[in-house]
Enzyme design. Structure first.
Site, PDB file in Angstrom:
ATOM      1  N   GLY A  48     -15.738  31.496 -10.081  1.00 23.93           N
ATOM      2  CA  GLY A  48     -14.754  30.978  -9.125  1.00 23.93           C
ATOM      3  C   GLY A  48     -14.553  31.779  -7.859  1.00 23.93           C
ATOM      4  O   GLY A  48     -14.218  31.210  -6.819  1.00 23.93           O
ATOM      5  N   GLU A 103     -10.919  38.133  -7.550  1.00 22.70           N
ATOM      6  CA  GLU A 103     -10.692  36.968  -8.412  1.00 22.70           C
ATOM      7  C   GLU A 103     -10.282  35.766  -7.567  1.00 22.70           C
ATOM      8  O   GLU A 103      -9.746  35.931  -6.467  1.00 22.70           O
ATOM      9  CB  GLU A 103      -9.557  37.273  -9.409  1.00 22.70           C
ATOM     10  CG  GLU A 103     -10.011  37.582 -10.819  1.00 22.70           C
ATOM     11  CD  GLU A 103     -10.544  36.379 -11.588  1.00 22.70           C
ATOM     12  OE1 GLU A 103     -11.116  35.451 -10.987  1.00 22.70           O
ATOM     13  OE2 GLU A 103     -10.401  36.382 -12.820  1.00 22.70           O
ATOM     14  N   ASP A 104     -10.498  34.560  -8.116  1.00 27.20           N
ATOM     15  CA  ASP A 104      -9.996  33.369  -7.440  1.00 27.20           C
ATOM     16  C   ASP A 104      -8.511  33.178  -7.736  1.00 27.20           C
ATOM     17  O   ASP A 104      -7.717  32.896  -6.852  1.00 27.20           O
ATOM     18  CB  ASP A 104     -10.798  32.116  -7.839  1.00 27.20           C
ATOM     19  CG  ASP A 104     -10.938  31.947  -9.353  1.00 27.20           C
ATOM     20  OD1 ASP A 104     -10.433  32.787 -10.136  1.00 27.20           O
ATOM     21  OD2 ASP A 104     -11.575  30.962  -9.781  1.00 27.20           O
ATOM     22  N   ASP A 107      -3.890  34.350 -13.656  1.00 24.45           N
ATOM     23  CA  ASP A 107      -3.006  33.473 -14.418  1.00 24.45           C
ATOM     24  C   ASP A 107      -2.275  34.332 -15.463  1.00 24.45           C
ATOM     25  O   ASP A 107      -1.325  35.030 -15.151  1.00 24.45           O
ATOM     26  CB  ASP A 107      -3.904  32.382 -15.016  1.00 24.45           C
ATOM     27  CG  ASP A 107      -3.164  31.264 -15.698  1.00 24.45           C
ATOM     28  OD1 ASP A 107      -3.061  30.175 -15.115  1.00 24.45           O
ATOM     29  OD2 ASP A 107      -2.698  31.476 -16.833  1.00 24.45           O
ATOM     30  N   PHE A 157      -1.809  23.518 -12.014  1.00 26.63           N
ATOM     31  CA  PHE A 157      -3.270  23.602 -12.047  1.00 26.63           C
ATOM     32  C   PHE A 157      -3.811  23.252 -10.670  1.00 26.63           C
ATOM     33  O   PHE A 157      -3.433  22.241 -10.081  1.00 26.63           O
ATOM     34  CB  PHE A 157      -3.838  22.664 -13.116  1.00 26.63           C
ATOM     35  CG  PHE A 157      -5.304  22.869 -13.330  1.00 26.63           C
ATOM     36  CD1 PHE A 157      -5.768  23.959 -14.053  1.00 26.63           C
ATOM     37  CD2 PHE A 157      -6.234  21.992 -12.778  1.00 26.63           C
ATOM     38  CE1 PHE A 157      -7.130  24.178 -14.225  1.00 26.63           C
ATOM     39  CE2 PHE A 157      -7.598  22.199 -12.955  1.00 26.63           C
ATOM     40  CZ  PHE A 157      -8.043  23.290 -13.684  1.00 26.63           C
ATOM     41  N   VAL A 158      -4.685  24.096 -10.157  1.00 28.76           N
ATOM     42  CA  VAL A 158      -5.238  23.881  -8.818  1.00 28.76           C
ATOM     43  C   VAL A 158      -6.769  23.864  -8.855  1.00 28.76           C
ATOM     44  O   VAL A 158      -7.389  24.460  -9.735  1.00 28.76           O
ATOM     45  CB  VAL A 158      -4.758  24.978  -7.829  1.00 28.76           C
ATOM     46  CG1 VAL A 158      -3.336  24.748  -7.390  1.00 28.76           C
ATOM     47  CG2 VAL A 158      -4.918  26.371  -8.416  1.00 28.76           C
ATOM     48  N   ASP A 164     -12.417  25.379 -10.213  1.00 35.81           N
ATOM     49  CA  ASP A 164     -13.073  24.195 -10.743  1.00 35.81           C
ATOM     50  C   ASP A 164     -12.199  23.413 -11.725  1.00 35.81           C
ATOM     51  O   ASP A 164     -11.218  23.917 -12.260  1.00 35.81           O
ATOM     52  CB  ASP A 164     -14.354  24.597 -11.480  1.00 35.81           C
ATOM     53  CG  ASP A 164     -14.049  25.276 -12.812  1.00 35.81           C
ATOM     54  OD1 ASP A 164     -13.284  26.257 -12.795  1.00 35.81           O
ATOM     55  OD2 ASP A 164     -14.554  24.820 -13.854  1.00 35.81           O
ATOM     56  N   ARG A 170     -15.471  22.788  -7.092  1.00 28.79           N
ATOM     57  CA  ARG A 170     -15.351  24.115  -6.476  1.00 28.79           C
ATOM     58  C   ARG A 170     -15.641  24.066  -4.987  1.00 28.79           C
ATOM     59  O   ARG A 170     -15.218  24.935  -4.243  1.00 28.79           O
ATOM     60  CB  ARG A 170     -16.395  25.081  -7.072  1.00 28.79           C
ATOM     61  CG  ARG A 170     -16.184  25.472  -8.491  1.00 28.79           C
ATOM     62  CD  ARG A 170     -17.179  26.575  -8.841  1.00 28.79           C
ATOM     63  NE  ARG A 170     -17.383  26.682 -10.280  1.00 28.79           N
ATOM     64  CZ  ARG A 170     -16.577  27.331 -11.109  1.00 28.79           C
ATOM     65  NH1 ARG A 170     -15.511  27.930 -10.635  1.00 28.79           N
ATOM     66  NH2 ARG A 170     -16.838  27.382 -12.393  1.00 28.79           N
TER      67      ARG A 170
HETATM   68  P1  IMP Z   1      -6.419  34.736 -16.763  1.00 26.53           P
HETATM   69  O1  IMP Z   1      -7.379  35.627 -17.479  1.00 26.53           O
HETATM   70  O2  IMP Z   1      -5.475  34.038 -17.719  1.00 26.53           O
HETATM   71  O3  IMP Z   1      -5.663  35.428 -15.651  1.00 26.53           O
HETATM   72  O4  IMP Z   1      -7.254  33.547 -16.163  1.00 26.53           O
HETATM   73  C1  IMP Z   1      -7.959  33.638 -14.986  1.00 26.53           C
HETATM   74  C2  IMP Z   1      -9.003  32.544 -14.927  1.00 26.53           C
HETATM   75  O5  IMP Z   1      -8.503  31.296 -15.430  1.00 26.53           O
HETATM   76  C3  IMP Z   1      -9.385  32.267 -13.491  1.00 26.53           C
HETATM   77  O6  IMP Z   1     -10.433  33.122 -13.052  1.00 26.53           O
HETATM   78  C4  IMP Z   1      -9.792  30.816 -13.544  1.00 26.53           C
HETATM   79  O7  IMP Z   1     -11.147  30.708 -13.922  1.00 26.53           O
HETATM   80  C5  IMP Z   1      -8.947  30.210 -14.645  1.00 26.53           C
HETATM   81  N1  IMP Z   1      -7.770  29.489 -14.096  1.00 26.53           N
HETATM   82  C6  IMP Z   1      -6.480  29.827 -14.257  1.00 26.53           C
HETATM   83  N2  IMP Z   1      -5.662  28.951 -13.627  1.00 26.53           N
HETATM   84  C7  IMP Z   1      -6.482  28.048 -13.041  1.00 26.53           C
HETATM   85  C8  IMP Z   1      -6.223  26.876 -12.201  1.00 26.53           C
HETATM   86  O8  IMP Z   1      -5.073  26.503 -11.866  1.00 26.53           O
HETATM   87  N3  IMP Z   1      -7.328  26.202 -11.780  1.00 26.53           N
HETATM   88  C9  IMP Z   1      -8.601  26.571 -12.102  1.00 26.53           C
HETATM   89  N4  IMP Z   1      -8.880  27.649 -12.870  1.00 26.53           N
HETATM   90  C10 IMP Z   1      -7.812  28.374 -13.336  1.00 26.53           C
END
Ligand code: IMP
Length: 183
Positions: A48, A103-104, A107, A157-158, A164, A170
């Site tokens: 991402g 990072e994109d 979360d 969710f975005v 993606d 993407r």
């Molecule tokens: P984390 O490890 O829970 O912080 O998750 C991070 C990853 O979850 C990101 O790099 C994304 O790939 C995915 N992700 C989390 N929220 C979204 C969203 O709203 N849209 C798309 N991908 C997301």
């Protein structure tokens, strides 16, 4: 404002390219100030973050830097801290380097929490995190709070600008939010 239909969901355009560019520039300016006398290594988290990273590194001013890529998948095994699976392992030595993970979106923070520990274990001098989007209400790991944030969002969710939905979308130049109650 545009909308996009995908698998029964409706996505509403939220951040347009000119707004994204301003957010990216503000992150790049902070990094340019903080790293002007250093030679950071940007570790771009695939898939991402490649779009954000491409814009971010070109918006830096007078920062001598390198880039490398990593792709991981987090899963919960027997250990309570979770495990990282390296789908694309790190190709570059991070020992004695000032690392900036790109990072994109952050979360829960699990990915960043684990990646930071990994980089420190490999001898990085410092590890900071730059992300285009941050969902502060979802953060479960305090050490994963990003240092540089393009924009904070609530728990929605975005898609687009590297983010993606099942591998697709993407390539959208804007960022879209899912419309509640669709599907
Ligand atoms: P984390 O490890 O829970 O912080 O998750 C991070 C990853 O979850 C990101 O790099 C994304 O790939 C995915 N992700 C989390 N929220 C979204 C969203 O709203 N849209 C798309 N991908 C997301």
């Amino acid at each position: 404002m545009n909308t996009i239909e995908e698998q029964g969901y409706t996505f509403q355009e939220w951040l347009m390219p000119d707004q994204i560019a301003k957010d990216v520039q503000q992150v790049a300016d902070q990094i340019s100030t903080d790293y002007k006398d250093k030679e950071p290594l940007f570790v771009v988290v695939l898939n991402g973050a490649f779009v954000f990273a491409a814009d971010l590194i070109r918006a830096l001013k007078d920062v001598r830097c390198e880039q490398t890529f990593i792709r991981v998948s987090s899963y919960w095994g027997m250990s309570s801290t979770g495990q990282l699976e390296f789908i694309v392992p790190l190709q570059q030595v991070v020992d004695n380097r000032d690392v900036i993970i790109v990072e994109d979106i952050v979360d829960s923070g699990l990915t960043i929490h684990q990646l930071k520990a990994h980089m420190r274990g490999l001898g990085a001098t410092s590890v900071r995190v730059a992300t285009m989007l941050f969902k502060p209400n979802k953060l479960e790991y305090d050490d994963a709070r990003p240092d540089y944030v393009g924009r904070e969002i609530s728990d929605e969710f975005v898609i687009g600008y590297g983010l993606d939905f099942d591998g697709f979308l993407r390539n959208l130049p804007s960022i879209y939010k899912v419309k509640e109650g669709t599907k």
